[in-house]
Design an enzyme around this catalytic site. Structure first.
Site, PDB file in Angstrom:
ATOM      1  N   ASP A 155      39.619  30.955  62.706  1.00 61.05           N
ATOM      2  CA  ASP A 155      38.985  29.773  63.292  1.00 61.05           C
ATOM      3  C   ASP A 155      38.982  28.610  62.304  1.00 61.05           C
ATOM      4  O   ASP A 155      39.245  27.458  62.668  1.00 61.05           O
ATOM      5  CB  ASP A 155      37.550  30.092  63.708  1.00 61.05           C
ATOM      6  CG  ASP A 155      37.459  30.682  65.103  1.00 61.05           C
ATOM      7  OD1 ASP A 155      38.199  30.233  65.988  1.00 61.05           O
ATOM      8  OD2 ASP A 155      36.634  31.588  65.310  1.00 61.05           O
ATOM      9  N   VAL A 156      38.661  28.915  61.057  1.00 64.44           N
ATOM     10  CA  VAL A 156      38.587  27.861  60.042  1.00 64.44           C
ATOM     11  C   VAL A 156      39.976  27.268  59.793  1.00 64.44           C
ATOM     12  O   VAL A 156      40.142  26.037  59.720  1.00 64.44           O
ATOM     13  CB  VAL A 156      37.987  28.413  58.738  1.00 64.44           C
ATOM     14  CG1 VAL A 156      38.030  27.354  57.630  1.00 64.44           C
ATOM     15  CG2 VAL A 156      36.545  28.877  58.965  1.00 64.44           C
TER      16      VAL A 156
END
Length: 397
Positions: free
Chosen positions: A171-172
């Site tokens: 996600d990051v």
């Protein structure tokens, strides 16, 4: 007289954040750090899923939510009602950037899909974030992507089960890819006057981040396996046991023969650097078990905290394996000022890692409580488009 501070890089840019969970919200928060005005749209009553992803909770909201929603104005809109859907379309029509991570095609029923939004606002940079691409129905959860994208297969001990990374890393990474693509599209819009549809997906962002592991597979056709804390192509580039009982770990990263020679000299075993088994990096990789045994024997006289300054002075990259308390303490000691206070009884924010000398990032503001800026945002959307949306500071004054 001190010079007048320059505006933030994205001052005057409006972001409509229709995203949820982590990748999209974190991308929008990064744009807010850079000075954009970000309006976060949430469902009435429940809000972003991460508001409930606790413990820990602070003031009824999970700390997870605060990690990706700083410096935004929050409004709740029920897209299933005509009036709120109309306000959402008006927000999209006024925005410079729109970020969404709905299931592909689901926003069309509200007139908020990329085709409708770009038709109404040709200069819009419309960013869609999916799990596996717009043609796939698979849901985009970081843990599943880590599993299906191969990251877990190379994470963990060789004789153990595959492991996820200790944070939602995909996600990051996807958030960072989204920001890069959005800024490139914004540059094109400023130059050519044309918006566009930007797409990123978690699966592709993961594959693109596998770097040498992916390159090694593509070069040989052989899938790499798990090596714990060891590196497949460099040695010593791993954690080594140290201390009289061998209970402490020291991360050592010798990227070349000179660093390895400096390591052996500092440890009092310079002959290792001339041993044919260890004289070159390729030889050290091929004889790793013997190398590790010799180094750990030499390291048993001191703990990690004692070895780190000695080896660093000798030019050997190394350090203890810190927990988060140790990591934040070290950042503070180094003068990085890693934590930003955003108000009493609110979760502090990790300071932005971005440093721009001419156009500094904006100090963070506490994430919005659910619907905190409803009155201000709804009133603004009901006024002529030339009307200025009050900042969070103005709205709370």
């Amino acid at each position: 007289m001190p010079p007048t501070p320059s505006p933030a890089p994205l001052d005057g840019v409006l972001v409509a954040d229709f995203s949820r969970v982590l990748a999209g919200p974190l991308a929008a928060a990064t744009l807010a750090d850079l000075g954009a005005t970000v309006v976060k749209v949430e469902r009435p009553g429940a809000g972003d899923d991460t508001r409930a992803w606790g413990p820990p909770f602070v003031d009824g909201t999970a700390a997870y939510f605060d990690a990706a929603n700083r410096s935004k104005q929050g409004v709740t809109l029920d897209l299933g009602t005509p009036d709120d859907a109309a306000l959402a379309r008006e927000l999209a029509a006024r925005a410079d950037i729109l970020i969404e991570n709905f299931k592909p095609g689901s926003l069309a029923r509200y007139g908020l899909d990329q085709a409708a939004a770009l038709a109404a606002n040709p200069g819009l940079v419309y960013c869609s974030i999916t799990g596996f691409g717009t043609g796939s129905p698979l849901p985009g959860y970081d843990f599943v992507v880590q599993a299906m994208g191969g990251l877990m297969s190379i994470t963990g001990e060789p004789d153990g089960e595959p492991h996820k990374v200790g944070v939602a890393l995909v996600d990051v990474l996807t958030a960072k890819d989204a920001v890069a693509a959005i800024l490139a599209a914004l540059r094109h819009r400023d130059r050519a006057g044309q918006g566009q549809h930007v797409e990123v997906n978690l699966f592709s962002s993961l594959l693109g981040s596998l770097a040498n592991q992916a390159s090694g597979y593509l070069a040989t056709g052989r899938a790499p396996g798990r090596m714990g804390n060891q590196h497949p192509s460099i040695a010593p580039y791993e954690t080594l046991h140290c201390g009289p009982e061998g209970t402490e770990l020291l991360a050592v990263a010798c990227g070349n023969d000179g660093q390895f020679r400096a390591l052996t000299k500092a440890l009092g075993v310079p002959a290792l650097a001339d041993d044919p088994r260890f004289a070159t990096n390729a030889a050290r990789v091929g004889n790793r078990p013997a190398l590790v045994a010799a180094l750990e024997t030499a390291l048993d006289s001191r703990g990690a905290g004692e070895w780190q300054p000695l080896l660093t002075e000798a030019g050997v990259p190394c350090g203890p394996v810190n927990d988060l308390a140790g990591a934040f303490a070290l950042a503070a000691e180094l003068g990085l000022d890693p934590v930003a206070d955003v108000g009493e009884a609110r979760v502090p924010q990790v300071r932005s890692p971005l440093t721009l000398t001419a156009t500094p990032v904006r100090p963070p503001v506490a994430p919005p409580r659910l619907g905190e800026h409803n009155d201000a945002v709804r009133a603004w959307l009901s006024q002529p488009r030339s009307t200025h949306l009050p900042s969070t500071d103005e709205d709370s004054a």
